[in-house]
Design a protein around this motif. Structure first.
Motif, PDB file in Angstrom:
ATOM      1  N   LEU B 258       1.197  -1.121   0.311  1.00  0.00           N
ATOM      2  CA  LEU B 258       0.346  -0.037   0.223  1.00  0.00           C
ATOM      3  C   LEU B 258       1.106   1.356   0.001  1.00  0.00           C
ATOM      4  CD1 LEU B 258      -2.954  -1.140   2.800  1.00  0.00           C
ATOM      5  CD2 LEU B 258      -2.964  -0.943  -0.107  1.00  0.00           C
ATOM      6  N   THR B 259       0.281   2.325  -1.220  1.00  0.00           N
ATOM      7  CA  THR B 259       1.200   3.631  -0.736  1.00  0.00           C
ATOM      8  C   THR B 259       0.229   4.613   0.384  1.00  0.00           C
ATOM      9  OG1 THR B 259      -0.289   4.606  -2.656  1.00  0.00           O
ATOM     10  CG2 THR B 259       2.017   3.149  -2.918  1.00  0.00           C
ATOM     11  N   GLU B 260      -0.810   4.574  -0.072  1.00  0.00           N
ATOM     12  CA  GLU B 260      -1.807   5.667   1.084  1.00  0.00           C
ATOM     13  C   GLU B 260      -2.697   4.329   2.135  1.00  0.00           C
ATOM     14  OE1 GLU B 260      -2.485   8.503  -3.029  1.00  0.00           O
ATOM     15  OE2 GLU B 260      -4.041   8.208  -1.127  1.00  0.00           O
ATOM     16  N   LEU B 261      -2.603   4.630   3.006  1.00  0.00           N
ATOM     17  CA  LEU B 261      -3.178   4.092   4.145  1.00  0.00           C
ATOM     18  C   LEU B 261      -3.847   4.905   4.308  1.00  0.00           C
ATOM     19  CD1 LEU B 261      -4.345   1.728   6.309  1.00  0.00           C
ATOM     20  CD2 LEU B 261      -1.993   1.840   7.464  1.00  0.00           C
ATOM     21  N   GLY B 262      -5.740   4.165   5.182  1.00  0.00           N
ATOM     22  CA  GLY B 262      -6.447   4.942   5.899  1.00  0.00           C
ATOM     23  C   GLY B 262      -7.342   3.774   7.331  1.00  0.00           C
ATOM     24  N   THR B 263      -6.296   4.088   8.138  1.00  0.00           N
ATOM     25  CA  THR B 263      -7.073   3.116   9.837  1.00  0.00           C
ATOM     26  C   THR B 263      -8.250   3.507   9.555  1.00  0.00           C
ATOM     27  OG1 THR B 263      -6.016   4.650  10.725  1.00  0.00           O
ATOM     28  CG2 THR B 263      -4.641   3.462   9.783  1.00  0.00           C
ATOM     29  N   GLY B 264      -8.261   2.089  10.618  1.00  0.00           N
ATOM     30  CA  GLY B 264      -9.487   2.404  11.059  1.00  0.00           C
ATOM     31  C   GLY B 264      -9.986   3.045  12.490  1.00  0.00           C
ATOM     32  N   SER B 265     -10.532   2.949  13.504  1.00  0.00           N
ATOM     33  CA  SER B 265      -9.950   2.871  14.817  1.00  0.00           C
ATOM     34  C   SER B 265      -8.776   2.340  15.535  1.00  0.00           C
ATOM     35  CB  SER B 265     -11.333   2.488  15.675  1.00  0.00           C
ATOM     36  OG  SER B 265     -11.016   2.320  17.189  1.00  0.00           O
ATOM     37  N   PHE B 266      -8.523   3.428  16.331  1.00  0.00           N
ATOM     38  CA  PHE B 266      -6.497   2.212  16.151  1.00  0.00           C
ATOM     39  C   PHE B 266      -6.495   2.200  17.496  1.00  0.00           C
ATOM     40  CE2 PHE B 266      -3.354   2.218  13.442  1.00  0.00           C
ATOM     41  CZ  PHE B 266      -2.091   2.838  14.251  1.00  0.00           C
ATOM     42  N   GLY B 293      -6.985   8.980   8.805  1.00  0.00           N
ATOM     43  CA  GLY B 293      -7.873   7.889   9.844  1.00  0.00           C
ATOM     44  C   GLY B 293      -7.162   7.804  11.209  1.00  0.00           C
ATOM     45  N   LEU B 294      -6.623   6.561  11.815  1.00  0.00           N
ATOM     46  CA  LEU B 294      -5.932   7.339  12.863  1.00  0.00           C
ATOM     47  C   LEU B 294      -7.091   7.344  14.072  1.00  0.00           C
ATOM     48  CD1 LEU B 294      -2.583   8.869  12.134  1.00  0.00           C
ATOM     49  CD2 LEU B 294      -3.543   5.821  12.376  1.00  0.00           C
ATOM     50  N   LEU B 312       7.283   8.649   4.820  1.00  0.00           N
ATOM     51  CA  LEU B 312       6.236   9.704   5.153  1.00  0.00           C
ATOM     52  C   LEU B 312       5.639  11.195   4.441  1.00  0.00           C
ATOM     53  CD1 LEU B 312       3.339   8.061   5.520  1.00  0.00           C
ATOM     54  CD2 LEU B 312       2.877   9.520   7.871  1.00  0.00           C
ATOM     55  N   SER B 313       4.485  11.457   3.544  1.00  0.00           N
ATOM     56  CA  SER B 313       4.502  12.094   2.667  1.00  0.00           C
ATOM     57  C   SER B 313       3.335  13.220   3.091  1.00  0.00           C
ATOM     58  CB  SER B 313       4.529  11.726   1.283  1.00  0.00           C
ATOM     59  OG  SER B 313       4.450  13.362   0.275  1.00  0.00           O
ATOM     60  N   PHE B 314       2.001  12.258   3.383  1.00  0.00           N
ATOM     61  CA  PHE B 314       1.039  13.089   3.607  1.00  0.00           C
ATOM     62  C   PHE B 314       0.526  12.406   4.895  1.00  0.00           C
ATOM     63  CE2 PHE B 314      -2.277  15.426   4.662  1.00  0.00           C
ATOM     64  CZ  PHE B 314      -3.458  14.886   3.616  1.00  0.00           C
ATOM     65  N   LEU B 315       0.556  13.381   6.840  1.00  0.00           N
ATOM     66  CA  LEU B 315       0.133  12.549   7.448  1.00  0.00           C
ATOM     67  C   LEU B 315      -1.209  13.270   8.142  1.00  0.00           C
ATOM     68  CD1 LEU B 315       0.480  10.677   9.318  1.00  0.00           C
ATOM     69  CD2 LEU B 315       2.013  12.304  10.940  1.00  0.00           C
ATOM     70  N   ASN B 316      -2.130  12.680   8.078  1.00  0.00           N
ATOM     71  CA  ASN B 316      -3.398  13.725   8.480  1.00  0.00           C
ATOM     72  C   ASN B 316      -4.398  13.095   9.768  1.00  0.00           C
ATOM     73  OD1 ASN B 316      -6.137  13.985   8.375  1.00  0.00           O
ATOM     74  ND2 ASN B 316      -6.798  13.421   6.396  1.00  0.00           N
ATOM     75  N   LEU B 317      -3.558  13.889  10.529  1.00  0.00           N
ATOM     76  CA  LEU B 317      -4.258  13.632  11.745  1.00  0.00           C
ATOM     77  C   LEU B 317      -5.599  13.900  12.399  1.00  0.00           C
ATOM     78  CD1 LEU B 317      -0.340  13.671  13.783  1.00  0.00           C
ATOM     79  CD2 LEU B 317      -1.902  11.933  13.405  1.00  0.00           C
ATOM     80  N   SER B 318      -6.219  14.069  11.135  1.00  0.00           N
ATOM     81  CA  SER B 318      -7.862  15.408  11.090  1.00  0.00           C
ATOM     82  C   SER B 318      -8.687  14.339  11.999  1.00  0.00           C
ATOM     83  CB  SER B 318      -8.058  16.430  10.628  1.00  0.00           C
ATOM     84  OG  SER B 318      -8.422  15.462   9.071  1.00  0.00           O
ATOM     85  N   CYS B 319      -8.633  12.918  12.343  1.00  0.00           N
ATOM     86  CA  CYS B 319      -9.318  12.521  13.270  1.00  0.00           C
ATOM     87  C   CYS B 319      -9.052  11.919  14.439  1.00  0.00           C
ATOM     88  CB  CYS B 319     -10.593  11.525  11.585  1.00  0.00           C
ATOM     89  SG  CYS B 319     -10.364  11.827  10.747  1.00  0.00           S
ATOM     90  N   ALA B 320      -7.814  12.174  14.533  1.00  0.00           N
ATOM     91  CA  ALA B 320      -7.032  11.680  15.897  1.00  0.00           C
ATOM     92  C   ALA B 320      -7.086  13.037  16.940  1.00  0.00           C
ATOM     93  CB  ALA B 320      -6.360  11.479  15.359  1.00  0.00           C
ATOM     94  N   ALA B 321      -7.443  12.871  17.821  1.00  0.00           N
ATOM     95  CA  ALA B 321      -7.338  13.912  19.311  1.00  0.00           C
ATOM     96  C   ALA B 321      -5.992  13.691  19.073  1.00  0.00           C
ATOM     97  CB  ALA B 321      -8.412  14.026  19.883  1.00  0.00           C
ATOM     98  N   LEU B 322      -5.256  14.283  19.024  1.00  0.00           N
ATOM     99  CA  LEU B 322      -3.681  13.896  19.650  1.00  0.00           C
ATOM    100  C   LEU B 322      -3.851  15.309  20.646  1.00  0.00           C
ATOM    101  CD1 LEU B 322      -1.702  12.444  16.942  1.00  0.00           C
ATOM    102  CD2 LEU B 322      -2.715  11.398  18.656  1.00  0.00           C
TER     103      LEU B 322
END
Lengths: 314, 592
Positions: B258-266, B293-294, B312-322
Motif C-alpha cells: 500500500l502507498t496510502e493507508l487510512g486506518t480505522g479505529s486505532f 484515519g487514526l 511519509l509524505s502526507f500525515l492526516n491527523l484530523s480525526c485523531a485527537a492528539l
C-alpha cells in the motif's frame, strides 16, 4: 431556563430546525400571531435574559423566532416588521453576534436601515424561520454559534468533543442528508440538523426523523412532547397527513406495530430500537434520531440487533 | 470522422499549397501523425484549452486526442456540446454545487443531479471508464445506471456528494467487473448498514483504490479481507472507523504494498496482540506515503506507526485527537513529511513541534476540534502559526482555524514564508479585530498579498474594512479563488476586488455590505470567471435583473426564501455558461 422551555411549550413545534410544510405552518402561524400581541413584550424580556446568559438555545426553534420578531420594533438592521432577514428574531436586538458593525472603533458605518437590505450579519441564514425551501437556513446552529455555516468547517472535519471519542461512528459526522434507500426524487424540503443539538442541549431537544421512501427528512422537538402518543400524533401529521383515510397509518398504529410502518429510534450507543419499549423519560434522554421504517425492514432490524450483540460477545 | 479521413483531408490541404512557398505560409507544418501523439501527452486541461486555440488543425487534433474532460461547473456547458466536440472521452470530472453548500448554505434540492448527465454519457461515451464527481447529487438509481450501462467502467470517485445510500454502492460493487477505483470522500449521506462490500464478486481482482473512510456502515470484515487478499494491485486502502486495529493488522499483512493507508479505529477491542507485532506489520509497509484515519489513537498505540512514518509524505491527523506531546512524539519520526493535517487541540505547543521536526513541510491544515466551542480555551493562536513559519520555510499552503490573531503575527509569517500559494485564515469569532491592538485585520491580509506574489487562493476573516479589499485588488495579481465572510464596509470593498485581481475565477461572499453598485461594477469580469456567489449581502432583484440583462451569457440565479422581501436577492449565484438557463431549476431558484 424555565422561560425558554415555557416558550417552546407554547409552540407545538414539530420542526425545530427544519422546514415546515404548508399544512403545518398555517397552524403554527396562527398560534404565533395570536399570541404575539399580548405575550411578546414579556416573552422578549424573558427570553432575552436567558438568551444573554445561555447560548441561544431558543434560536433553533424558528417558529419561536417568528413570534418574537414580529413583536419587537427593531431599529437595528431595519425597522421592518415584515423583513425577517433584517433581524432574525427579536432577541437579536439584544443578543446577537457582534459583528463589524458593532465595533465603534471601526470605520464601518451602518449602511442599512431599510427592510430591503439584509443586515445579515446578524443571523442571516436562520432568518428563514419557517421557511420551507431554504431548509439550510433553518439549521439549528449549535450552542453558542448563531450563524449557519460558521465556522466554515465541512462535514468531514467536524469532530466530536474529546470526551465523546467513543467508537460510535454516527456521532462523528454531522450528516447533511437523510436519504435511506429512498426512491422518490421529489423536489422537497431537506432538513439539516446538527447532531450535537440532540445530545448537548436539554432545553431544546430536536431530533431528525426520516421515513423510508421519502427524501424529505423532518425534525421533531422532543421536549414539546410528553408522551409517545403525542409524538406519534405529530409524526402522523408530518408524514401521513396526505393519507387521511389510510387505516394503516393511524397514529396509534405507528406505535403498536400493527401498521405497515414501524417507528424506530437510534439511541446513544448507536443501536436501533423500537419506539415504545422504555419509559418516555428514558426514551428522550437516549434517543438521537428517529426513523419510520417499512414493516418488512423492522424484522431485518431485529435480526441485525441480534447479530450485533453476538459480534461483541467474541 | 475517423483518423484516416482526417489524414487524407490534411494531406490534400498540404498538397494544394504551392510547394515552393516557405514553411511559414502553411497553416500547420505538422502532420497529424506527429501532432496527435504529442498532444496526447498533455494532461492538464488548461494546457489543452490553450492548445485548441492555436489554429484549426490543432483544435481538431486536440479534440480527437482528448481522453479526459474536466467540467468545473456542470451548468456551464451541456453534455451535448461536450459530446459533440470530444468524441473519444474516457474520463469525466464534473463539479456541481457551489462550495458554500458544504456549509449548509445551499438547499439540498438545488440541483446538480448527475442523472441527466449519465443518460447522455451512456449514448455518447458507452466506453466511459472513469467518473469523478464533486458536490453532485447522486441517487441510487444513478449509481445503478452507471454500473449497468458502462461495460468498461473502472473508476468512481465521489467527493462531497449526497443522495445515495448503500444500495447504490451495492450496484457498483456487483456490476462493475473491471473496477479499479472506488473512492468516496466527505459525503453527507446517512448510511444505515447494508453490506455493500460483500457484493464485490470473487472474480474481482483489479481494485487499486478503495476508500470508504467516510461511510458509517458496518462492512463484513470477512469480505473485506478476502477482497484485499485477491487484489494484488491495491495501493490505496482507507477503511472506516468500524475496522479496528486487529483487523487492520490482518489487512496489512495481505497488502504491504500500500502507498496510502487510512486506518480505522486505532484501538483493539481486546488486547489480543502485543504492540510490537503491530509495529512490525506497519514496518513491513515500505511504500507508505500517506496515513490517515487514526481514530481513537492514544499514546499506547502511537508507536505502531513510527516505522511507517519514515518515508511519509502526507500525515492526516484530523480525526485523531492528539495532544501536543503526542504530536511531537509522532513528528520526531516524520522528517520528510510535506503535508500535515491536525486538530487544534495539539495547541501552540504541538505546532512548535511541527516547526522543529518538519523542515520540509509544504502544507499545514489546522482544523478546530470543537468548532462551536464557546469557552475558547483550547485551540491554537498566532504564536503557533509563527512557530511553524519559522521552522518550515517551504510552507506554501495554510488552512488555519483559530480564535485570535494579530496583524503583526501574519506579517511575520509571510515574511518567513513568502511562497504562499494558498492562505486560508479563519478567525472563528466573527468580526474579531487584532486582539492586541484592537485594530481591524486589514494589515494582515495586506501583508499577505504584498509579500506573496504567487498567491492563488485567499480566505479572509476577522474584522475587515474596505482597506483589505483595496490591498487585494491592488496586489493579488495571481489570485484565483477568494472567500469572504462578514467583512467590508461598503460597496467599495467589492469594487476594489472586481477592479483588480485579473486572474480571479471563483469569488464567494457571504454576509457583507456589498450592494448592486458593487455587483454591477464587475459586469465585464464575470465572463472570465467560473462563478460568483453572494449571499446575505445588499443585493436586490433589480440589481440582479440589470446584470442578467446586460450579460446574456451569464446565468444569474437568485434563490428565494419566503422570509426575505420580494425585492431582496438573498442568495445569488452567477456563473458563465454556454448552455443557457438551467432547465432543472427548482421553484425557489429564479434565473433572471
Amino acid at each position: 431556563m424555565d422561560v425558554t422551555l415555557g416558550l417552546l411549550d407554547q409552540l407545538p413545534s414539530s420542526d425545530g430546525g427544519g422546514g415546515v410544510p404548508s399544512g403545518g405552518s398555517t397552524t403554527m402561524r396562527s398560534i404565533l400571531t395570536g399570541s404575539k400581541s399580548k405575550e411578546d413584550n414579556n416573552k422578549n424580556t424573558m427570553v432575552v435574559s436567558t438568551e444573554v446568559t445561555s447560548s441561544y438555545p431558543a434560536v433553533v426553534d424558528d417558529e419561536s423566532l417568528d413570534g418574537l420578531e414580529l413583536g419587537l420594533g427593531l431599529s437595528i438592521g431595519g425597522g421592518g416588521l415584515k423583513s425577517k432577514t433584517a433581524v432574525t428574531g427579536g432577541w437579536s436586538q439584544y443578543a446577537r453576534i457582534l459583528t463589524a458593525k458593532d465595533f465603534p472603533t471601526t470605520l464601518v458605518s451602518e449602511p442599512n436601515n431599510s427592510c430591503s437590505s439584509s443586515s445579515s450579519v446578524n443571523i442571516p441564514n436562520s432568518s428563514a424561520s419557517g421557511t420551507k425551501r431554504t431548509a439550510t437556513d433553518s439549521v439549528s446552529p449549535p450552542n453558542g454559534t448563531s450563524v449557519v455555516g460558521w465556522p466554515p468547517v465541512s462535514k468531514a472535519h467536524r469532530m466530536p468533543n474529546l470526551a465523546n471519542q467513543m467508537k460510535s461512528p454516527t456521532e462523528n459526522f454531522i450528516s447533511k442528508s437523510e436519504q435511506n434507500k429512498s426512491k422518490n426524487r421529489t423536489v422537497g424540503i431537506k432538513d439539516y440538523s446538527d447532531e450535537r443539538n440532540g445530545t448537548a442541549n436539554k432545553k431544546y431537544r430536536s431530533v431528525k426523523v426520516n421515513m423510508d421512501g421519502t427524501l424529505i427528512g423532518r425534525k421533531v422537538d422532543l421536549n414539546a412532547h410528553t408522551s409517545y402518543e403525542m409524538l406519534a400524533q405529530t409524526l402522523h401529521e408530518m408524514f401521513f397527513s396526505k393519507w387521511p383515510s389510510k387505516e394503516a397509518v393511524k397514529p396509534s398504529r405507528l406505535l403498536d406495530g400493527t401498521s405497515e410502518f414501524v417507528l424506530t429510534y437510534e439511541d446513544k450507543d448507536g443501536d436501533w430500537m423500537l419506539v415504545g419499549d422504555v419509559p418516555w423519560e428514558m426514551f428522550i434522554s437516549s434517543v438521537k434520531r428517529l426513523r419510520i421504517m417499512k414493516n418488512s425492514e423492522s424484522n431485518e432490524l431485529a435480526s441485525r440487533c441480534e447479530e450485533n450483540s453476538e459480534r461483541y460477545r467474541d | 470522422m475517423d483518423l484516416d479521413q482526417k489524414r487524407s483531408r490534411s494531406v490534400d490541404r498540404v498538397d494544394s499549397v504551392d510547394p515552393d512557398s516557405s514553411e511559414s505560409t502553411r497553416t500547420c507544418p505538422f502532420p497529424d501523425e506527429v501532432l496527435e501523439p504529442v498532444l496526447s501527452l498533455i494532461d492538464s486541461h488548461k494546457d489543452r484549452s490553450s492548445v485548441s486555440l492555436v489554429c484549426k488543425d490543432w483544435y481538431h487534433a486536440e479534440r480527437w486526442s482528448r481522453r479526459h474532460v474536466f467540467i468545473g461547473n456542470c451548468y456551464s456547458v451541456s453534455l451535448e456540446i461536450v459530446a459533440g466536440r470530444f468524441p473519444k472521452i474516457r474520463s469525466v470530472t464534473l463539479k456541481g454545487k457551489p462550495r458554500f453548500s458544504d456549509f449548509n448554505l445551499v438547499p439540498e434540492d438545488w440541483g446538480a443531479d448527475v442523472h441527466p448527465w449519465l443518460s447522455v454519457l451512456a449514448e455518447a461515451y458507452p466506453f466511459l471508464e472513469e467518473l469523478r464527481l464533486k458536490r453532485m447529487a447522486v441517487s441510487d438509481e444513478s449509481l445503478e445506471f452507471l454500473a449497468t450501462n458502462f461495460t468498461e467502467f473502472k473508476a468512481l470517485s465521489l467527493l462531497s456528494c449526497d443522495g445515495f445510500s448503500m444500495e447504490g454502492l451495492k450496484a457498483i460493487a456487483t456490476h462493475c467487473r473491471n473496477l479499479t477505483e472506488l473512492d468516496i470522500q466527505e459525503n453527507g449521506i446517512d448510511d444505515l448498514g447494508g453490506d455493500w462490500l460483500s457484493c464485490f464478486p470473487e472474480t474481482l481482482t483489479t481494485l487499486q483504490v478503495l476508500n470508504f473512510a467516510s461511510l458509517n456502515s458496518e462492512v463484513s470484515f470477512n469480505a473485506l479481507e478476502k477482497l484485499v487478499t485477491r487484489c494484488k494491485s491495491l495501493r490505496v486502502l482507507k477503511v472506516n472507523r468500524n475496522i479496528n486495529l486487529d483487523q487492520l493488522q490482518k489487512l496489512l499483512l495481505w497488502a504491504p504494498q500500500l502507498t496510502e493507508l487510512g486506518t480505522g479505529s486505532f484501538t483493539q477491542d481486546l488486547v489480543t496482540r502485543p504492540v510490537a507485532d503491530l509495529e512490525t506489520t506497519f514496518g513491513n509497509c515500505k511504500n507508505l506515503l500517506t496515513i490517515s484515519g487514526l481514530w481513537d489513537i492514544n499514546s499506547v498505540y502511537l508507536p505502531i506507526i513510527y516505522p511507517a512514518c519514515v518515508g511519509l509524505s502526507f500525515l492526516n491527523l484530523s480525526c485523531a485527537a492528539l495532544r501536543s506531546f503526542e504530536l511531537a512524539m509522532v513528528l520526531m519520526h516524520c522528517k520528510s513529511v510535506r503535508r500535515l493535517w491536525v486538530l487544534d487541540n495539539v495547541g501552540d505547543a504541538g505546532l512548535e513541534a511541527v516547526g522543529s521536526w518538519c523542515p520540509l513541510l509544504e502544507e499545514l491544515r489546522v482544523f478546530p476540534a470543537d468548532p462551536f466551542d464557546q469557552e475558547e480555551v483550547a485551540g491554537v493562536t498566532e504564536s503557533g502559526l509563527i512557530s511553524v513559519s519559522q521552522g518550515c520555510p517551504k510552507l506554501h499552503y495554510i488552512l488555519y482555524f483559530c480564535h485570535q490573531m494579530t496583524n503583526a503575527a501574519v506579517a511575520t509569517v509571510v515574511q518567513n514564508c513568502p511562497g504562499f500559494t494558498h492562505f486560508r485564515l479563519c478567525i472563528m469569532n466573527l468580526g474579531q479585530p487584532d486582539y492586541l491592538t484592537n485594530e481591524p485585520m486589514d494589515e494582515a491580509f495586506g501583508a499577505v498579498v504584498r509579500t506573496c506574489p504567487n498567491l492563488q487562493r485567499l480566505a479572509v476573516s476577522g474584522l475587515l474594512t474596505d482597506l483589505t479589499f483595496e490591498y487585494i485588488g491592488k496586489y493579488a495579481k495571481n489570485l484565483e479563488i477568494l472567500s469572504v465572510a462578514f467583512a467590508g464596509s461598503s460597496d467599495l470593498g467589492l469594487k476594489y476586488v472586481l477592479g483588480g485581481c485579473p486572474r480571479l475565477r471563483k469569488l464567494e461572499i457571504r454576509d457583507c455590505p456589498f450592494g448592486n453598485a458593487a455587483l454591477l461594477s464587475g459586469l465585464t469580469k464575470y465572463e472570465s470567471m467560473r462563478s460568483l456567489w453572494m449571499s446575505a449581502c445588499n443585493l436586490t432583484m433589480n440589481g440582479c435583473r440589470v446584470l442578467a440583462k446586460e450579460m446574456p451569457r451569464l446565468n444569474v440565479e437568485v434563490m428565494k426564501d419566503e422570509d426575505s422581501e420580494d425585492s431582496q436577492a438573498h442568495k445569488v449565484y452567477i456563473y458563465r455558461t454556454v448552455a443557457g438557463p438551467r432547465r432543472d431549476a427548482p421553484p425557489f431558484v429564479l434565473t433572471l
